[in-house]
Enzyme design. Structure first.
Site: not given
Ligand SMILES: *Cc1c(COP(=O)(O)O)cnc(C)c1O
Length: 381
Positions: A36, A141, A173, A229, A273, A320-322
C-alpha cells in the site's frame, strides 16, 4: 543527463532478502507483502514484482484503487484490499480477481449489489466475489465486533449459501504488536479465535485466517496462523525503535542529495528561518536542496544528521520547503558533493529510523511521505 539534485535509490535485492527472512520467521504461513501507499514510498510496480519474485503469494493494499493500480502494472496474483468508503462499484475489482474485505453487513451488501455474479440459477457472466471478513478484535478501526460480527457472519452465510459470494478468509489487525508484552495482544488473539469459531458454527469454512503484521511476525508465532502480512519490516525498517529484532533486515531505501552551495561563515552566523541556530565558531555550511515539500520532516529541524565523507554532520536551523542547511565544520566540501540523508548505514549515514526519532515519529512516516522533486530509481530490478 544532469545528475539528480535529490534521489531515492531502492535496493530491490535488500527488499527480496528481507521478505525471505520474514518468510523464514513464519515457515508454516503464506506470506503477504503489503505494498500500500506506493509500496511504502518505494514504488508500487517495482516492489510488487520483486515481492512475487521473493515468493510472496499475496500482495496487500489498503484501497480498491490501489488494487486496480496494481493490476494495471500487470500483476495477476492473489491480492487483498481492505479500506473503502461507501459508494464503491465493486464490479471492476471482482472482475480483476481482487479479493475484497467486508467490515460490515452494509459493506457486504454493497459488494454483492455492485458485483457481476452468477445468479443462484447459474446464469453465467461474471465471477462470484471472493470476500474476506474483517473482525475488530480490539483496534477499533475497521471490522465488526460483538453483535455486528454475529450479523456479518449471518449475512455472509446466507449469501454464500445462495451462491452469491465466496468467503475466502477472515482477518484482523493488532493494536499493540510492537509492544510484545502488551496484554492487548493476547486479548486480541483470543477474540479472533472466538470469531473464527463463530464462522465455523455458521457453516462457513473460514478460509485464510490472518492477524500478524511485521511486529507480530517478528515476535508472536502464535499469531502467524495461515498467512502473515509484512509491511515495514520488508522495507528493512523496525516497526518500532524499541523492538529488539534478532533477524537481519536491511533498509531498502537510500535518500541522498547533492550540495547546492557551500560557504564559510564566521562565528555568530545565524541560520535559516527564525534564526534558531547560531554558529558558535567559524564553520562551513552546506546547503541541501531538499525540504519538507519532498517529505523531509520539518519537525526534525535541528535534531537530524546526514551522512557525509564517511561520517555524519548535523542538520542545523529550520528545515525549509525546498532546502536545509548542514554544519560541515572543518570537513572539506564542494558544491555538488553528495550527502546521504538516510540509508542502510554502511557508510556511517543515519537510517530512516534515526530521522524518525529526530522528528518524534516512526520510520513508516519517514519513507511514505517522500515525494515532490525526488527522483526515484531502483537497483536489482
Ligand atoms: C499496513 C498494514 C499491514 C502492514 O503493517 P506493518 O506494520 O507495516 O507490517 C498489515 N495489515 C494491515 C491491515 C495493514 O493496514
Amino acid at each position: 543527463m544532469t545528475a539528480p539534485q535529490a534521489e531515492a535509490i531502492v535496493d530491490l535485492d535488500a527488499y527480496r532478502a528481507n521478505l525471505a527472512t520474514l518468510a523464514a520467521c513464519a515457515p508454516s504461513s503464506a506470506l503477504m507483502a503489503v505494498v500500500k501507499a506506493d509500496g511504502y514510498g518505494h514504488g508500487l510496480p517495482q516492489v510488487a514484482r520483486a515481492a512475487r519474485e521473493a515468493g510472496a503469494t499475496w500482495l496487500g493494499v489498503a484501497t480498491p484503487d490501489e488494487a486496480l493500480a496494481l493490476r494495471a502494472t500487470g500483476d495477476t496474483g492473489p491480492v487483498l484490499c481492505w479500506l473503502s468508503a461507501p459508494g464503491r462499484d465493486w464490479g471492476p475489482l471482482v472482475e480483476a480477481g481482487v479479493e475484497v474485505t467486508a467490515s460490515s453487513v452494509a459493506q457486504l451488501q454493497e459488494i454483492l449489489a455492485t458485483s457481476p455474479r452468477r445468479s443462484a440459477a447459474g446464469v453465467p457472466g461474471g465471477r462470484r466475489p471472493r470476500v474476506q471478513l474483517k473482525v475488530d478484535t480490539g483496534l477499533a478501526r475497521n471490522g465488526a465486533f460483538g453483535d455486528q460480527w454475529t450479523e456479518l457472519v449471518g449475512a455472509a452465510a446466507a449469501a454464500q449459501a445462495a451462491g452469491h459470494v465466496e468467503v475466502s478468509g477472515v482477518w484482523s489487525h493488532f493494536a499493540c504488536a510492537d509492544q510484545p508484552g502488551h496484554p492487548a495482544n493476547d486479548a486480541q488473539e483470543a477474540v479472533f479465535s472466538e470469531a473464527v469459531d463463530q464462522l465455523r458454527d455458521a457453516g462457513i469454512d473460514p478460509g485464510l485466517r490472518h492477524l500478524a503484521n511485521s511486529a507480530a511476525i517478528l515476535s508472536r508465532p502464535s499469531a502467524h496462523l495461515d498467512l502473515v502480512r509484512a509491511g515495514i519490516s520488508s522495507y528493512g525498517l523496525p516497526p518500532d525503535a524499541s523492538m529488539s529484532i534478532d533477524v537481519p533486515l536491511r533498509p531498502a531505501m537510500t535518500l541522498r542529495a547533492r550540495l547546492a552551495a557551500v560557504k564559510r561563515v564566521p562565528a555568530g552566523t545565524s541560520v535559516s528561518y527564525g534564526h534558531t541556530w547560531t554558529a558558535d565558531r567559524e564553520s562551513t555550511l552546506g546547503l541541501v536542496p531538499i525540504g519538507y515539500a519532498e517529505g523531509v520532516l520539518r519537525t526534525a529541524s535541528g535534531r537530524a544528521a546526514v551522512g557525509f565523507a564517511g561520517g555524519q554532520v548535523r542538520q542545523v536551523g529550520t528545515i525549509c520547503m525546498d532546502q536545509f542547511v548542514v554544519d560541515l565544520g572543518e570537513v572539506p566540501a564542494r558544491p555538488g558533493d553528495v550527502v546521504t540523508l538516510f540509508g542502510p548505514g554502511d557508510d556511517g549515514e543515519p537510517t530512516a529510523e534515526d530521522w524518525a526519532s529526530a522528528a518524534g515519529t516512526i520510520g513508516y512516516e519517514v519513507v511514505t511521505r517522500l515525494g515532490g522533486r525526488i527522483q526515484r530509481s531502483h537497483r536489482g530490478v
